[in-house]
Every structure is written in C-alpha cells, then in structure tokens.
Design an enzyme around this catalytic site. Structure first.
Site, short mmCIF file in Angstrom:
data_model
loop_
_atom_site.label_atom_id
_atom_site.label_comp_id
_atom_site.label_asym_id
_atom_site.label_seq_id
_atom_site.Cartn_x
_atom_site.Cartn_y
_atom_site.Cartn_z
N PHE A 131 -9.62 13.61 75.11
CA PHE A 131 -9.20 14.18 76.39
C PHE A 131 -10.33 13.99 77.39
CE2 PHE A 131 -8.31 17.53 79.43
CZ PHE A 131 -6.93 17.53 79.52
N ASP A 203 -12.65 20.08 68.75
CA ASP A 203 -11.83 20.66 69.81
C ASP A 203 -10.43 20.88 69.24
OD1 ASP A 203 -10.21 21.19 72.02
OD2 ASP A 203 -11.41 19.93 73.36
N TYR A 228 -3.89 28.62 76.28
CA TYR A 228 -2.68 28.52 77.12
C TYR A 228 -1.69 27.49 76.62
CZ TYR A 228 -5.54 24.84 79.38
OH TYR A 228 -6.34 23.76 79.62
N LYS A 229 -2.04 26.76 75.56
CA LYS A 229 -1.10 25.77 75.02
C LYS A 229 -0.25 26.44 73.94
CE LYS A 229 -3.99 21.97 76.53
NZ LYS A 229 -5.12 21.07 76.24
N ARG A 377 5.48 12.74 76.45
CA ARG A 377 5.15 13.69 75.36
C ARG A 377 6.24 14.75 75.25
NH1 ARG A 377 -0.76 16.30 76.01
NH2 ARG A 377 0.26 17.17 77.86
C1 LIG Z 1 -5.98 20.80 77.31
C2 LIG Z 1 -7.30 20.29 76.85
C3 LIG Z 1 -8.48 20.67 77.49
C4 LIG Z 1 -8.43 21.53 78.72
O1 LIG Z 1 -9.68 21.94 79.17
P1 LIG Z 1 -9.77 23.04 80.34
O2 LIG Z 1 -11.20 23.31 80.50
O3 LIG Z 1 -8.94 24.20 79.92
O4 LIG Z 1 -9.16 22.43 81.57
C5 LIG Z 1 -9.68 20.21 76.98
N1 LIG Z 1 -9.72 19.41 75.88
C6 LIG Z 1 -8.60 19.02 75.25
C7 LIG Z 1 -8.68 18.14 74.06
C8 LIG Z 1 -7.36 19.44 75.73
O5 LIG Z 1 -6.24 19.04 75.11
#
Ligand SMILES: *Cc1c(COP(=O)(O)O)cnc(C)c1O
Length: 416
Positions: A131, A203, A228-229, A377
């Site tokens: 990401f 992560d 939040y996911k 997705r």
């Molecule tokens: C959704 C996601 C994030 C989001 O990071 P924020 O700091 O909440 O914006 C980070 N890393 C991964 C792998 C994600 O899927």
C-alpha cells in the site's frame, strides 16, 4: 453450479447469518466494500449519542477519568488483541496506520542500531506493491535518517526471501495485499527474517477481522493495522499498534508525546517513556471516533475468527465460481489467489475498463471499489454479506458487462 435458490438455502443454514442484524445497511445496496470502510454497527449511533450528550455534555472534563477516556486506547487494545493473537497490554488503539507504521519502523531501526552485531544494517525491505502509504512512510523515515539508510523495494513475492539478507535491518510487509488479496505466509517469512538477523513488522490493515492472525505463534516483531476496514470502527477511526512484551522495554519511538510519558500529569520537562505499551502513544486521541471502535469489536464477541474465515472462503469461492460461470466470456482476469491459504477476504478482477464498470455497478447498487491499475475489488465480509448478495452482485455484474452499460470515459471521483 449454484442457483440463486441454492444461495438462499446457504443463508438459511448459515450460523453466522444473524450477525447481519448488528449492522445498519441501506436498502437496495449490496455492500462489497467492507475491506475499505466497514458497515455501521447499529449500536454506533447510541454510543455516539452517549459520548456526546452524557460523557461530554454532562461529564465534561471529568470524563477523562469517570468515562475512562484516558484509558480507552489501552482498553480497546486489549479487546482487539485476541483477534490478532496478541496478549493483554500489548496493543493500543491510537493515531493512524501511517503514523503507527512510522513509530514501529523507527523503533525497530533503533533496536537494530543499538545491537552491536546488527548496527551496520541500513536496509529496510518491503514490496513495491505494498500500500502506498507504507512505502511512503518508509521512504520518509529512511531519507530522514540519512547515514546510508535506504528502502529496498522488492518487485515480486518470489524474490522476497532473497531480498531479506545480511544488510537488512527491518522487513515491513502487509499481510494481505490491498490490491490482489494475496496473503503472505507470516510464519515462514518471519522465521526467514529472523534467520537473517532482521526484525519484521506486519501491517494487518486487510487482515484484522478478516483472516485469523496469530502474531505470537507466527513470530512477528511488530504490527499495525486499521480499525475502519473489517473491524467496522467508522470512517477515520483510530488505528492500532502491537508491541509484544518481549520488545517493549527497548521500544523507543520518536513521536514521544505526553500520552507516551510514564507520568503524563507530572508535567515534567523531560520525556520518560511509560513502561509497557503506553509508550506507543503520542498525544490526545479523538474520543468520539475512538469510542465507536468498541461497537465494531463488540460484534466479534459473538463469533470467532475461525468461523468467520470458513464463511469468508465460502463467499469468495462462490464469487469466483459464479463470475467465471456467468461472465467467463468477458475480459475479466482473476488476480486473487485461488489457494485458500494465500487468499484474504476480498476478490479482485481486472477489466480494461475497470473504473467505468465499477462506477456502473455502484450506480446499480453493487458497491465495490477500484484500484489502479484496472482492478475491481469486491470485499466479502462474513459478518454481514449473504450468499444471495454474492449471487445478485454477480448477476448485476453480468448484465452490466453484457449490455456494456458503463461509461468508458467516466470521470474519476477524488476517491475511487
Ligand atoms: C488502508 C491501509 C492503510 C491506511 O493508512 P491510513 O493511515 O489509515 O490512511 C495503510 N496501509 C495499508 C496496507 C492499508 O491497506
């Protein structure tokens, strides 16, 4: 091949089906984006009202003590811990995933730098397909550290093991890839990193609440993730960070704010890190948002990650089978692994007009999302997705593709 009636029957015998009643989902919508923003637990509304009216309105400043606001990052961390194989006193819900990545990565680099036999290591390893914020935060940290620190971006999973070598200080991987839904073998890669003398941070953004995770058993050193996911904490809800007890004494992160101090209200001019997981905190947290994280976690208390995983795989198998059976003549390409052990809880297909097709699907009530390049997705969240939803979603996908009912030149929204 499954018929719609078969799917109705699957729902009727699904022991997890009643969990859907914990969520408020709009009529006429098939929500397949819980991997990006989880649905709203019904209880979030009353909880928000309680925090606003009673805790804030009446309790005022007293609520830092009387409503447990100050302890909330730790209390929620303890509630989240069992979902990821962590212990009490090892997780705090705080800040954003990006910020927690920075804290964990910086602390890991420092631990290595202070170890005489590892202090020459200067390489941080991650995947180019990670990401973006993970990559950006690591780039930012390496650049800021200077002194030869560099980020090594690995182009394919097959090359990952070889890229973790005697120069590697820290490996940072996302357990389930946000685009493809590919799930790494956490135990094998953690063991490999350790054999090479590296520390490894995971992560769990697309893992927590989505797939069973056992951080202790699988040898992770640090972990971060979103609430939040799949955890349904609400838009922008604070993230989490895990530091196992064995690393806590040496865990020193540079965002040494007063919430991470051993005596925050002693108001001392010198920073002394708290004993334990408290040192992963920085400053004052958004209580309204933080409080709602508990509403999402409450739902998980009614089931287990193992039961959720069985349903998640059944949903994603069904989705893949139906898409291939009904839309096999379309230009769709499955990018999610078929092997169960390598699959997360979303399924991605490429299509040359992926963005346009997804926009048309959303207009027809099937909400998934789009990620560059050309990837649609579909999140399959077993807490509230029904088998019949999968059938209906594929039916609408089929109609959309067959009728070419999408605007190829669709203008991009700011958030895709
Ligand atoms: C959704 C996601 C994030 C989001 O990071 P924020 O700091 O909440 O914006 C980070 N890393 C991964 C792998 C994600 O899927």
């Amino acid at each position: 091949m499954h018929t719609r009636n078969d799917c109705v029957a699957l729902d009727a015998r699904d022991a997890l089906a009643p969990l859907r009643a914990h969520f408020d989902l709009p009529e006429g919508v098939i929500y397949l984006d819980g991997n990006s923003l989880g649905a709203r637990p019904k209880s979030a509304l009353t909880r928000a009202e309680d925090v606003i009216v009673r805790e804030w309105g009446t309790g005022l400043i007293r609520s830092w003590n009387s409503a447990g606001w100050f302890e909330l990052p730790k209390r929620l961390g303890d509630r989240l811990a069992p979902l990821i194989g962590a212990h009490d006193g090892e997780v705090v819900v705080t800040d954003t995933t990006s910020i927690n990545i920075f804290k964990a990565l910086a602390a890991a680099v420092r631990i290595q730098a202070q170890n005489p036999s590892r202090s020459e290591r200067r390489v941080l390893v991650t995947e180019r397909s990670n990401f973006p914020t993970d990559v950006y935060m690591a780039q930012g940290l390496a650049g800021w550290l200077g002194r030869g620190y560099a980020l090594r971006l690995v182009d394919s999973t097959a090359d990952l093991r070889a890229a973790i070598d005697a120069d590697t200080a820290v490996v940072m991987l996302t357990h389930v890839n946000y685009r493809t839904g590919y799930q790494h073998d956490m135990a094998a890669l953690s063991a490999h990193a350790h054999a090479q003398g590296a520390l490894i941070m995971w992560d769990l953004a697309h893992s927590a609440g989505a797939v069973p995770v056992d951080l202790h058993a699988h040898g992770a050193d640090f972990a971060v993730g979103c609430t939040y996911k799949y955890l349904n904490g609400g838009p922008g809800a604070p993230a989490f960070i895990w530091v196992p007890k064995r690393h806590q004494a040496e865990f020193e992160q540079p965002l040494s704010g007063w919430w991470g101090h051993s005596e925050p209200f002693a108001m001392l001019p010198t920073f002394v890190p708290a004993q334990g997981i408290g040192r992963a905190l920085c400053g004052t947290q958004p209580m309204l948002s933080l409080a709602l994280v508990e509403c999402g976690l409450d739902v998980f208390a009614h089931t287990s990650m193992e039961a959720l995983r069985i349903k998640s795989l059944a949903l994603s198998d069904l989705f893949i089978d139906l898409v291939e059976a009904h839309c096999g003549d379309q230009q769709l390409g499955l990018v999610t692994p078929r092997a169960h052990a390598r699959r997360g809880s979303h399924v991605s297909f490429t299509h040359p007009h992926g963005y346009a097709v997804m926009k048309a699907l959303i207009d027809r009530g099937v909400i998934g999302d789009y990620r560059e390049p050309a990837i649609m997705r579909f999140g399959l969240t077993p807490l509230y997705t029904r088998f019949v939803d999968v059938w209906d979603a594929v039916d609408i996908l089929k109609q959309t593709l067959c009728e070419q009912a999408y605007e190829i030149a669709a203008v991009r929204d700011a958030v895709t």
